[in-house]
Design an enzyme around this catalytic site. Structure first.
Site, mmCIF file in Angstrom:
data_model
loop_
_atom_site.group_PDB
_atom_site.id
_atom_site.type_symbol
_atom_site.label_atom_id
_atom_site.label_comp_id
_atom_site.label_asym_id
_atom_site.label_seq_id
_atom_site.Cartn_x
_atom_site.Cartn_y
_atom_site.Cartn_z
ATOM 1 N N CYS A 52 8.728 12.004 4.634
ATOM 2 C CA CYS A 52 8.248 13.376 4.872
ATOM 3 C C CYS A 52 9.369 14.399 4.744
ATOM 4 C CB CYS A 52 7.615 13.462 6.257
ATOM 5 S SG CYS A 52 8.818 13.295 7.594
ATOM 6 N N CYS A 55 14.033 13.432 7.595
ATOM 7 C CA CYS A 55 15.404 12.918 7.758
ATOM 8 C C CYS A 55 16.411 13.905 7.177
ATOM 9 C CB CYS A 55 15.547 11.555 7.077
ATOM 10 S SG CYS A 55 14.329 10.353 7.594
ATOM 11 N N CYS A 147 11.785 4.930 8.083
ATOM 12 C CA CYS A 147 11.038 4.529 6.874
ATOM 13 C C CYS A 147 11.923 3.706 5.932
ATOM 14 C CB CYS A 147 10.499 5.757 6.148
ATOM 15 S SG CYS A 147 9.353 6.723 7.139
ATOM 16 N N CYS A 180 12.995 8.729 13.809
ATOM 17 C CA CYS A 180 11.907 9.470 13.171
ATOM 18 C C CYS A 180 11.879 10.875 13.743
ATOM 19 C CB CYS A 180 10.585 8.729 13.410
ATOM 20 S SG CYS A 180 9.263 9.262 12.324
ATOM 21 N N HIS A 218 17.051 3.065 28.155
ATOM 22 C CA HIS A 218 16.849 2.853 29.589
ATOM 23 C C HIS A 218 18.174 2.622 30.324
ATOM 24 C CE1 HIS A 218 14.128 1.761 32.816
ATOM 25 N NE2 HIS A 218 14.595 0.534 32.921
ATOM 26 N N CYS A 221 19.660 6.312 30.757
ATOM 27 C CA CYS A 221 18.755 7.441 31.019
ATOM 28 C C CYS A 221 19.085 8.141 32.333
ATOM 29 C CB CYS A 221 17.315 6.938 31.045
ATOM 30 S SG CYS A 221 16.137 8.255 31.370
ATOM 31 N N CYS A 246 10.784 9.236 36.880
ATOM 32 C CA CYS A 246 10.786 8.359 35.699
ATOM 33 C C CYS A 246 9.439 8.405 34.963
ATOM 34 C CB CYS A 246 11.076 6.935 36.158
ATOM 35 S SG CYS A 246 10.820 5.714 34.889
ATOM 36 N N CYS A 252 6.761 5.677 28.602
ATOM 37 C CA CYS A 252 8.111 5.725 28.030
ATOM 38 C C CYS A 252 8.520 4.347 27.496
ATOM 39 C CB CYS A 252 9.111 6.195 29.078
ATOM 40 S SG CYS A 252 10.786 6.273 28.426
ATOM 41 N N CYS A 261 20.459 7.913 22.390
ATOM 42 C CA CYS A 261 19.939 9.290 22.563
ATOM 43 C C CYS A 261 20.373 9.962 23.862
ATOM 44 C CB CYS A 261 18.412 9.303 22.468
ATOM 45 S SG CYS A 261 17.799 8.851 20.847
ATOM 46 N N CYS A 273 14.471 13.640 24.205
ATOM 47 C CA CYS A 273 13.044 13.515 24.505
ATOM 48 C C CYS A 273 12.750 13.466 26.001
ATOM 49 C CB CYS A 273 12.488 12.277 23.809
ATOM 50 S SG CYS A 273 12.757 12.321 22.029
ATOM 51 N N CYS A 280 10.239 8.408 25.809
ATOM 52 C CA CYS A 280 10.688 7.953 24.486
ATOM 53 C C CYS A 280 9.525 7.215 23.821
ATOM 54 C CB CYS A 280 11.878 7.011 24.693
ATOM 55 S SG CYS A 280 12.324 6.036 23.254
ATOM 56 N N CYS A 283 11.233 5.504 18.585
ATOM 57 C CA CYS A 283 11.248 5.754 17.134
ATOM 58 C C CYS A 283 12.400 5.078 16.404
ATOM 59 C CB CYS A 283 11.240 7.248 16.862
ATOM 60 S SG CYS A 283 12.834 8.064 17.012
HETATM 61 S S1 SF4 Z 1 12.247 7.803 31.719
HETATM 62 FE FE1 SF4 Z 1 12.078 6.013 30.359
HETATM 63 S S2 SF4 Z 1 14.149 5.460 29.766
HETATM 64 FE FE2 SF4 Z 1 14.271 6.857 31.533
HETATM 65 S S3 SF4 Z 1 14.402 5.460 33.298
HETATM 66 FE FE3 SF4 Z 1 12.244 5.970 33.009
HETATM 67 S S4 SF4 Z 1 11.457 4.296 31.694
HETATM 68 FE FE4 SF4 Z 1 13.678 4.243 31.567
HETATM 69 S S1 SF4 Z 2 11.683 8.798 20.688
HETATM 70 FE FE1 SF4 Z 2 13.270 7.662 21.822
HETATM 71 S S2 SF4 Z 2 14.595 6.771 20.209
HETATM 72 FE FE2 SF4 Z 2 13.382 8.431 19.256
HETATM 73 S S3 SF4 Z 2 14.661 10.277 19.419
HETATM 74 FE FE3 SF4 Z 2 13.332 10.245 21.254
HETATM 75 S S4 SF4 Z 2 14.524 9.205 22.838
HETATM 76 FE FE4 SF4 Z 2 15.508 8.751 20.857
#
Ligand code: SF4
Ligand code: SF4
Length: 365
Positions: A52, A55, A147, A180, A218, A221, A246, A252, A261, A273, A280, A283
């Site tokens: 798309c 990227c 992709c 992505c 995780h 995070c 959380c 997630c 990330c 995210c 999350c 991706c």
């Molecule tokens: S928000 Fe998602 S990555 Fe962050 S602690 Fe909770 S489950 Fe884990």
């Molecule tokens: S979806 Fe998850 S892996 Fe993808 S950019 Fe967001 S936090 Fe990072």
């Protein structure tokens, strides 16, 4: 000076890149030299197939260094259909010349149509033919985006064109920077690693540079303390969401996604995210469109830290900790109870607990 950066910013860039590469600050001079020596700027051919263009959009948003810095000072981007000045016969001649000379970095964006090759054609050639031509003399093949790395959304069920990632399509060894879209903060350190060590980085089993993708979302995070304490958002718009609990129960996929990330962040380190309030979606994982199809569905059986070797789930810990707190029982007591209650991993040398009997069930809680 070439990069139009003051010394402080340049050193900060080198220091940040060293951290991403897992190197100590003492490597900054070598990194600075590698970037400076990009006077020999490695030739790069960037080709897009089934995708798309997100990227490239993401790459174009690179801030520090900017896309212009990368394209004009760090690499020699000899072919990229969307942003190159040359077109038509001239562009094709440049492409042929670079491939003929070899030693270039092939950057690939988008999946390859393998089942129905004619589904993706550029200038009369299929993506399958083009990707073979492109990679034949490449010093390294970098797949940017999910992709190119794994097939992405094109390979999602029912995958009508038989789309595949580059490695699966032609068997080439690829360095994958998935996402992505992919994060430009992950692309640059990968390129710098190549400039610095003159070889591709160590990769995980999915072709991703280990120095970037070894840990899971995780693990780093900012909401992890809430996960560990059993504090979850269960509804958007709720008080728990305001408190930034959380997002595990909102689907997630951080517990199963390998990516830095939370450390690299996005948009010039502005946010990411989970910080934005959405879980999350995984991706950067292979096959994430099918594997995590329902983005808001809670992952099953996510292990709980402090319960090593204990089969339990976040659901259980959440409800147990709440119950325990209400009953005035400390977390330590709960975890101790759980360790006695749940089966240990066989490698720990202990078999499963005795099967419950009706008599034991009554006294257990
Ligand atoms: S928000 Fe998602 S990555 Fe962050 S602690 Fe909770 S489950 Fe884990
Ligand atoms: S979806 Fe998850 S892996 Fe993808 S950019 Fe967001 S936090 Fe990072």
């Amino acid at each position: 000076m070439r990069m139009d950066m003051n010394r402080r910013d340049f050193i900060r860039l080198c220091g940040g890149t060293a951290a991403m590469l897992g190197l100590s600050y003492s490597w900054v001079p070598e990194i600075a030299q590698a970037l400076e020596q990009a006077a020999k700027r490695p030739p790069v051919i960037w080709m897009s197939f089934m995708e798309c263009t997100g990227c490239l959009e993401s790459f174009a948003k690179s801030v520090n260094p900017s896309t212009a810095d990368i394209v004009l000072d760090i690499i020699s981007l000899n072919y990229q259909e969307n942003i190159m000045a040359a077109a038509g016969t001239q562009a094709e001649a440049d492409l042929k010349k670079t491939i003929g000379q070899g030693g270039y970095i092939a950057v690939i964006e988008g999946a390859i149509a393998v089942g129905i090759p004619e589904a993706m054609m550029v200038a009369g050639k299929t993506s399958l033919e083009l990707v073979k031509e492109l990679t034949q003399n490449a010093a390294a093949t970098l797949c940017v985006g999910t992709c190119a790395a794994y097939g992405g959304v094109q390979a999602m069920r029912p995958n009508p064109t038989g789309a595949k990632g580059v490695k699966d399509a032609i068997g080439a060894k690829t360095v994958n920077v998935p996402g992505c879209p992919p994060n430009p903060a992950h692309m640059l350190p990968t390129i710098v690693h190549y400039l610095l060590f003159n070889k591709i980085p160590d990769l995980d089993s999915d072709g991703r540079p280990l120095f970037l993708y070894e840990q899971k979302i995780h693990d780093n995070c900012e909401r992890r303390a809430h996960f560990d304490a059993g504090r979850y958002v269960t509804q958007f718009g709720s008080k728990e969401e305001t408190l930034q609990y959380c997002l595990y129960k909102m689907g997630c996929k951080g517990p199963e996604t390998h990516s830095p990330c939370p450390k690299t962040l996005w948009n010039n380190k502005q946010s990411w995210c989970v910080k934005c309030g959405n879980g999350c979606i995984g991706c950067m994982e292979p096959n994430f469109w099918d594997r995590f199809e329902d983005f808001y569905q809670q992952l099953p059986n996510v292990p709980i830290p402090g319960f090593v070797g204990v089969e339990t789930s976040a659901d259980w810990i959440g409800s147990t900790l709440v119950t325990a707190t209400m009953a005035g029982v400390g977390i330590h007591a709960v975890t101790t109870a759980a360790k006695g209650r749940f089966k240990k991993h066989p490698e720990e040398g202990e078999g499963p607990p005795p099967a419950k009997t009706e008599a034991s069930q009554g006294s257990e809680d």
